[in-house]
Design an enzyme around this catalytic site. Structure first.
Site, PDB file in Angstrom:
ATOM      1  N   HIS A  87     -53.325 -21.250 -46.550  1.00  0.00           N
ATOM      2  CA  HIS A  87     -52.965 -20.034 -47.046  1.00  0.00           C
ATOM      3  C   HIS A  87     -51.603 -19.942 -47.535  1.00  0.00           C
ATOM      4  O   HIS A  87     -50.886 -20.804 -46.926  1.00  0.00           O
ATOM      5  CB  HIS A  87     -52.925 -19.100 -45.716  1.00  0.00           C
ATOM      6  N   TYR A  89     -49.234 -18.160 -46.539  1.00  0.00           N
ATOM      7  CA  TYR A  89     -48.419 -17.875 -45.128  1.00  0.00           C
ATOM      8  C   TYR A  89     -47.904 -19.214 -44.527  1.00  0.00           C
ATOM      9  O   TYR A  89     -47.117 -19.029 -43.740  1.00  0.00           O
ATOM     10  CB  TYR A  89     -48.714 -16.669 -44.377  1.00  0.00           C
ATOM     11  N   GLU A  90     -48.732 -20.220 -44.761  1.00  0.00           N
ATOM     12  CA  GLU A  90     -48.326 -21.636 -44.144  1.00  0.00           C
ATOM     13  C   GLU A  90     -47.192 -22.226 -44.611  1.00  0.00           C
ATOM     14  O   GLU A  90     -46.423 -23.141 -44.073  1.00  0.00           O
ATOM     15  CB  GLU A  90     -49.546 -22.451 -44.119  1.00  0.00           C
ATOM     16  N   ALA A 117     -62.534 -13.800 -43.023  1.00  0.00           N
ATOM     17  CA  ALA A 117     -62.424 -12.603 -42.019  1.00  0.00           C
ATOM     18  C   ALA A 117     -61.475 -11.668 -42.504  1.00  0.00           C
ATOM     19  O   ALA A 117     -60.557 -11.812 -43.275  1.00  0.00           O
ATOM     20  CB  ALA A 117     -62.181 -13.108 -40.985  1.00  0.00           C
ATOM     21  N   MET A 215     -55.714 -11.997 -45.534  1.00  0.00           N
ATOM     22  CA  MET A 215     -54.414 -12.539 -45.904  1.00  0.00           C
ATOM     23  C   MET A 215     -54.775 -13.628 -46.752  1.00  0.00           C
ATOM     24  O   MET A 215     -54.044 -14.745 -46.906  1.00  0.00           O
ATOM     25  CB  MET A 215     -53.758 -13.221 -44.820  1.00  0.00           C
ATOM     26  N   ASN A 239     -62.680  -6.860 -37.048  1.00  0.00           N
ATOM     27  CA  ASN A 239     -61.962  -5.859 -36.259  1.00  0.00           C
ATOM     28  C   ASN A 239     -61.525  -4.560 -37.175  1.00  0.00           C
ATOM     29  O   ASN A 239     -61.735  -4.743 -38.287  1.00  0.00           O
ATOM     30  CB  ASN A 239     -60.573  -6.518 -35.779  1.00  0.00           C
ATOM     31  N   HIS A 251     -56.092 -13.268 -33.337  1.00  0.00           N
ATOM     32  CA  HIS A 251     -56.756 -14.189 -33.999  1.00  0.00           C
ATOM     33  C   HIS A 251     -58.018 -14.829 -33.312  1.00  0.00           C
ATOM     34  O   HIS A 251     -58.996 -15.168 -33.843  1.00  0.00           O
ATOM     35  CB  HIS A 251     -55.866 -15.396 -34.398  1.00  0.00           C
TER      36      HIS A 251
HETATM   37  N1  HPA Z   1     -55.766  -7.790 -41.276  1.00  0.00           N
HETATM   38  C1  HPA Z   1     -55.400  -8.801 -41.903  1.00  0.00           C
HETATM   39  N2  HPA Z   1     -56.432  -9.929 -41.855  1.00  0.00           N
HETATM   40  C2  HPA Z   1     -57.501 -10.043 -40.875  1.00  0.00           C
HETATM   41  C3  HPA Z   1     -57.687  -8.740 -40.155  1.00  0.00           C
HETATM   42  C4  HPA Z   1     -56.747  -7.687 -40.367  1.00  0.00           C
HETATM   43  O1  HPA Z   1     -57.044  -6.895 -39.724  1.00  0.00           O
HETATM   44  N3  HPA Z   1     -58.721  -9.299 -39.393  1.00  0.00           N
HETATM   45  C5  HPA Z   1     -59.175 -10.465 -39.864  1.00  0.00           C
HETATM   46  N4  HPA Z   1     -58.130 -10.975 -40.728  1.00  0.00           N
END
Ligand code: HPA
Length: 275
Positions: A87, A89-90, A117, A215, A239, A251
């Site tokens: 990613h 952000y790393e 995800a 992200m 989520n 996470h």
């Molecule tokens: N926001 C951003 N990235 C994510 C989320 C989230 O709620 N859930 C899993 N990856």
């Protein structure tokens, strides 16, 4: 400040791949994100290469991102699957993010599946739902095409009207429907991370018509598209996004939700290869 991608690393990485990747070149490729990457862990493969053995790729620090490249066959097709995503952000720059897509281009893959995800912004999306990404909003101002034009990476100002191939999406929808697995469809917002969003940000994104937030994925999707690949992308909703469910986001929760959805995620990967 923007550091241009060191394209000499592309050659080095390509040379590091075992020759079977050229002899039995993949028809399609995939980059599997959080939770998805373990799905192929026990699969019989023609070759397996650790990310540590691919110069420029390296291993990320994110749990749920295994870091292994697989070459496998299924029903006459060959697939190169990057299990584990790097990613932005790393903080290692664009090279590890774009290298899987560039290697797939060099190996001649025509179709690309990206998985991730994501948080559900649309209140009708809940943990475990699979969402086919129809289009995206890049909230970040970041783009791997910024910097010098790289040969094979499209024109200076690429069109973005069909990043996700409609025909591929249709075939995936049909395949999943035959299996009786619901596949939702919607708009994905890419944030830079690593923070989850604030409730105010999520309310703003909802107003823009966003269904899910995450992200990743957008850099690889736009790159695959400018390279002329057919791109499909699927989120596993893990989520409800910040402020919608009221819970604190972690996470671990993301990984738990993908574990529950694993049989459907596995089916989706098989359907994609069979297209
Ligand atoms: N926001 C951003 N990235 C994510 C989320 C989230 O709620 N859930 C899993 N990856």
């Amino acid at each position: 400040m923007l550091t241009p991608i060191d394209t000499a690393k592309f050659e080095q990485a390509e040379r590091a791949l075992p020759s079977i990747f050229r002899e039995r070149a993949p028809d399609c490729g995939m980059i599997l994100g959080s939770g998805w990457s373990r799905i192929l862990a026990s699969r019989e493969a023609l070759a397996r290469v650790s990310y540590n053995d691919i110069p420029g790729l390296g291993t990320g620090s994110v749990a749920g991102h295994a870091g292994e490249l697989l070459l496998f066959g299924q029903a006459g097709r060959r697939v190169a699957a990057f299990c584990g995503r790097r990613h932005w952000y790393e903080g290692a720059g664009w090279l590890p993010v774009v290298l899987p897509v560039e290697l797939l281009r060099r190996l001649g893959a025509r179709r690309l599946l990206l998985t991730n995800a994501a948080g559900g912004v649309n209140p009708s999306l809940g943990p475990g739902d699979l969402l086919l990404i129809r289009d995206h909003i890049n909230t970040t101002g970041l783009n791997p095409l910024q910097g010098p034009v790289i040969p094979g990476w499209g024109p200076r100002f690429p069109d973005q009207s069909r990043v996700y191939a409609p025909g591929l999406a249709e075939r995936l929808r049909e395949g999943m429907a035959r299996e009786g697995i619901p596949l939702r469809e919607g708009i994905y917002a890419f944030t830079a991370g690593p923070c989850f969003e604030t409730p105010a940000e999520i309310r703003a994104y909802a107003g823009w018509g966003v269904d899910a937030v995450g992200m990743s994925t957008v850099p690889e999707a736009l790159l695959g598209n400018v390279m002329g690949m057919e791109v499909a992308a699927v989120s596993c909703i893990t989520n409800r996004a910040a402020g919608i469910g009221g819970e604190t986001l972690t996470h671990d929760e993301v990984l738990e939700a993908t574990a529950a959805a694993e049989p459907r995620m596995r089916r989706l990967i098989e359907e994609f290869v069979a297209i």
